[in-house]
Design a protein around this motif. Structure first.
Motif, PDB file in Angstrom:
ATOM      1  N   GLU A  79       4.047  -6.777   1.877  1.00 50.62           N
ATOM      2  CA  GLU A  79       3.609  -7.304   0.591  1.00 50.62           C
ATOM      3  C   GLU A  79       3.100  -6.184  -0.308  1.00 50.62           C
ATOM      4  N   VAL A  80       2.394  -5.210   0.294  1.00 49.61           N
ATOM      5  CA  VAL A  80       1.940  -4.057  -0.482  1.00 49.61           C
ATOM      6  C   VAL A  80       3.141  -3.320  -1.081  1.00 49.61           C
ATOM      7  N   ASP A 150      -5.301   1.215   1.135  1.00 48.03           N
ATOM      8  CA  ASP A 150      -5.817   0.454   2.269  1.00 48.03           C
ATOM      9  C   ASP A 150      -6.667   1.312   3.198  1.00 48.03           C
ATOM     10  N   ARG A 151      -6.080   2.361   3.762  1.00 47.35           N
ATOM     11  CA  ARG A 151      -6.806   3.249   4.666  1.00 47.35           C
ATOM     12  C   ARG A 151      -7.102   4.554   3.939  1.00 47.35           C
ATOM     13  N   PHE A 300      -0.212  -7.682  -2.594  1.00 49.09           N
ATOM     14  CA  PHE A 300       0.715  -7.372  -3.683  1.00 49.09           C
ATOM     15  C   PHE A 300      -0.015  -6.655  -4.820  1.00 49.09           C
ATOM     16  N   ALA A 301      -1.183  -7.175  -5.188  1.00 51.64           N
ATOM     17  CA  ALA A 301      -1.965  -6.556  -6.256  1.00 51.64           C
ATOM     18  C   ALA A 301      -2.429  -5.168  -5.858  1.00 51.64           C
ATOM     19  N   LEU A 302      -2.762  -4.974  -4.587  1.00 50.12           N
ATOM     20  CA  LEU A 302      -3.182  -3.663  -4.105  1.00 50.12           C
ATOM     21  C   LEU A 302      -2.046  -2.653  -4.255  1.00 50.12           C
ATOM     22  N   GLU A 325     -11.536  -0.660  -5.729  1.00 53.78           N
ATOM     23  CA  GLU A 325     -11.682  -1.718  -4.729  1.00 53.78           C
ATOM     24  C   GLU A 325     -11.331  -3.073  -5.330  1.00 53.78           C
ATOM     25  N   LEU A 326     -10.489  -3.819  -4.634  1.00 57.73           N
ATOM     26  CA  LEU A 326     -10.105  -5.167  -5.058  1.00 57.73           C
ATOM     27  C   LEU A 326     -10.914  -6.185  -4.272  1.00 57.73           C
TER      28      LEU A 326
END
Length: 340
Positions: A79-80, A150-151, A300-302, A325-326
């Protein structure tokens, strides 16, 4: 017609200057629309293909972006990548997708392969055993645009896009505490990565604020995969039965799913005898025999935010370094023993 059609050949065929053809092909201004239409039609009919190599030599950009994900099985990363791809396409870049398979040696190999293709930048989510942060510093100091997602690797001169890991972990641990659980374990991620540190910190903060003890034997590193969660849960079950926790906060959904298998193999009922929660809202979470309570990450937004940040960094030397940050939200299902 040869596949190596040149701008000069198109110009000669139309009786216009090569400069005019060049301006049309490169979508520049100061060309009337009738001429623009004629040039584009003739280029198409002659089978013209832009020479991106020559163009990149002039602009010193290849209009390509590399993406390194740590694994392909976790739906979160697919998704990302979808979010990344949407932004990349809109901005006329091409994408090279690679997979480190959670192995740092392979991660370095794919990064070097992307560098050999002269990508303009790299979006990177680190392998779980990544510890050589000097390697990343050297890449950044060489002028390569990198955005982590993410990481994160902090304080090395690169932006990162992630979710509010600490607060999300704090909230879902507090949710368990609020429904009467006071013996809570944590299947943790590697502390060398921000996601592992932050989710552990949020778990500990929730226990401490509610005056519950933090027991070292209830914190077991699982990593991010099902087999890690399974093995970590078995390690907890090596404790005397009287010391077993009543609930588990897993670093992510795959680890939680592995732990659920271990719990079932011990003949325990979820959530009646042991509750469990995860992180990421994996597509399987809602389909488990006991649907998994989890934290929904806006994958997806990330991906979109990370790609947007990288493209701005490529196109603007003054783009600031940021940690973006989301927000997340909890998905309450049966595995936590509460529907509220």
């Amino acid at each position: 017609m040869s596949s190596n059609v040149t701008l000069k050949q198109i110009a000669e065929a139309l009786g216009v200057s090569a400069m005019t053809v060049s301006r049309v092909i490169n979508n520049k201004a100061n060309v009337d629309e009738k001429t623009r239409a004629r040039v584009l039609a003739k280029a198409k009919s002659m089978g013209y293909t832009p020479n991106h190599v020559a163009k990149s030599l002039v602009s010193k950009k290849t209009q390509t972006i590399g993406v390194v994900i740590p694994e392909i099985h976790h739906v979160f990363f697919s998704e990302v990548v979808s979010g990344i791809e949407a932004v990349v396409y809109e901005n006329n870049y091409q994408l090279f997708l690679t997979n480190s398979a959670e192995d740092v040696a392979r991660e370095k190999n794919v990064i070097e392969a992307l560098r050999s293709k002269r990508v303009d930048g790299i979006l990177l989510s680190c392998a779980e055993n990544s510890k050589d942060f000097e390697y990343y510093k050297k890449l950044i100091n060489s002028g390569l645009n990198i955005v982590f997602f993410d990481r994160c690797v902090e304080n090395i001169g690169a932006s990162c896009v992630s979710v509010d890991d600490e607060n999300s972990s704090y909230l879902i641990t507090s949710h368990l505490i609020g429904h009467g659980y006071d013996k809570i374990a944590h299947l943790s991620g590697p502390e060398n990565l921000s996601v592992g540190r932050e989710r552990l910190r949020g778990y500990k903060r929730a226990l401490e604020e509610h005056q519950l003890s933090v027991k070292d034997e209830w914190i077991v590193e699982s990593g991010f995969r099902e087999d890690g969660g399974y093995n970590a849960m078995y390690k907890i079950f090596e404790l005397p039965k009287s010391e077993w926790p009543r609930a588990v906060v897993a670093i992510n959904d795959p680890a939680a799913i592995g732990a659920m298998k271990a719990i079932n193999e011990h003949g325990l009922s979820i959530p009646d005898e042991i509750a469990i929660v995860g992180f990421s809202d994996d597509i399987r979470a809602e389909l488990m025999p006991c649907p998994l309570t989890t934290v929904d990450q806006p994958a997806f937004a990330l991906g979109k935010k990370a790609a947007e940040k990288l493209i701005r960094s490529i196109e603007n030397d003054d783009e600031p370094i940021e940690n973006i940050e989301l927000l997340t939200q909890m998905k309450i299902r049966s595995s936590c023993g509460s529907h509220e």
